[in-house]
Write an enzyme that holds these catalytic residues in place. Sequence first.
Site, PDB file in Angstrom:
ATOM      1  N   HIS A  26      -1.773   5.394  14.716  1.00 63.21           N
ATOM      2  CA  HIS A  26      -2.023   4.257  15.805  1.00 63.21           C
ATOM      3  C   HIS A  26      -0.979   4.813  16.814  1.00 63.21           C
ATOM      4  O   HIS A  26       0.199   4.404  16.812  1.00 63.21           O
ATOM      5  CB  HIS A  26      -1.591   3.135  15.201  1.00 63.21           C
ATOM      6  N   ASP A 195      -8.297  -4.925  13.741  1.00 56.78           N
ATOM      7  CA  ASP A 195      -7.881  -3.751  14.521  1.00 56.78           C
ATOM      8  C   ASP A 195      -9.117  -3.092  15.181  1.00 56.78           C
ATOM      9  O   ASP A 195      -9.226  -2.802  16.486  1.00 56.78           O
ATOM     10  CB  ASP A 195      -6.847  -2.650  13.973  1.00 56.78           C
TER      11      ASP A 195
END
Length: 293
Positions: A26, A195
Amino acid sequence: MGDFPQIGAGERRLLNLKTEACWSDHRFQERAVLPAVEALQVLADVCRSVRPELNLHRMGAARFDKFLALPPDGGAIAAYCDLSTLPGGGLRAALLSRIQAGAARIRRMVTHAQVVFMPDDGSGSAEPFAPPARATGATFSVDPVRLYEALVPFGPAYRNIVEPLVLDAGAARAVIQAPTHAGVAGSLGSPFVLDAAFHAACVWAQRFAGVVAFPVGFAQRHIATPTRPGQRYLAQVVWVGREGGTLLFDLKITDARDRHYEVLRGVAMRDVSGGRWVPPAWVRRGIPAEDQG
């Protein structure tokens, strides 16, 4: 989107935040950063330890103020959680760290994320969500491989939209596979599902607003049933409007039988790159075959 409540005086707890290997996938501007969904889970864990009776599945006034950069060696992070009890029984929690800034290397506290966990209102289910009207214009779809190569360039752990993302001028619809590699989900469910729903909103913003927008907060979130690793979900992201440079969405996560898992209201997305990131021309024009060489 309205004003966020400010962090007030209260209890401060030192956290030894253990980084997960998957977090290195990420990234923002080539540096691994803590996902907003993981920051919410960290804050929920602290709140559960001090108020075990609190319903962590109702939250609001979330704000993701500044990325928390992860150590390159994957070590633990010294962070802090500020807690304040609100009138009515809610609990405000903020995730902070201490940084050195400026030529004088002055140390100061920086807030990375904050949220209010709300008292249970006894409803027991997610707030009703009105689906958008059927699109009258053309739809536009993006293959998952293309999406993660060109539009949301995260590593493999965060590539969880698994069928073509379908967009129209009012909404985005995504099929999301919750991975199993992260083990058992936390109290808020699998963080990868929400997400990935944010990824759908990011692509919608690139196609229809011409900006690479990241989530910076939401007004409300209600989890009816936590999502689970290994399961498949549907995310519907509905365009609500714009406040200045901030794009606003509502978001619903269901399964294939249309059973509600969670609803978010007032999801705020905006460019946090200072204009350095620009959507590729092919997505802005809605022509997916362009620019593939």
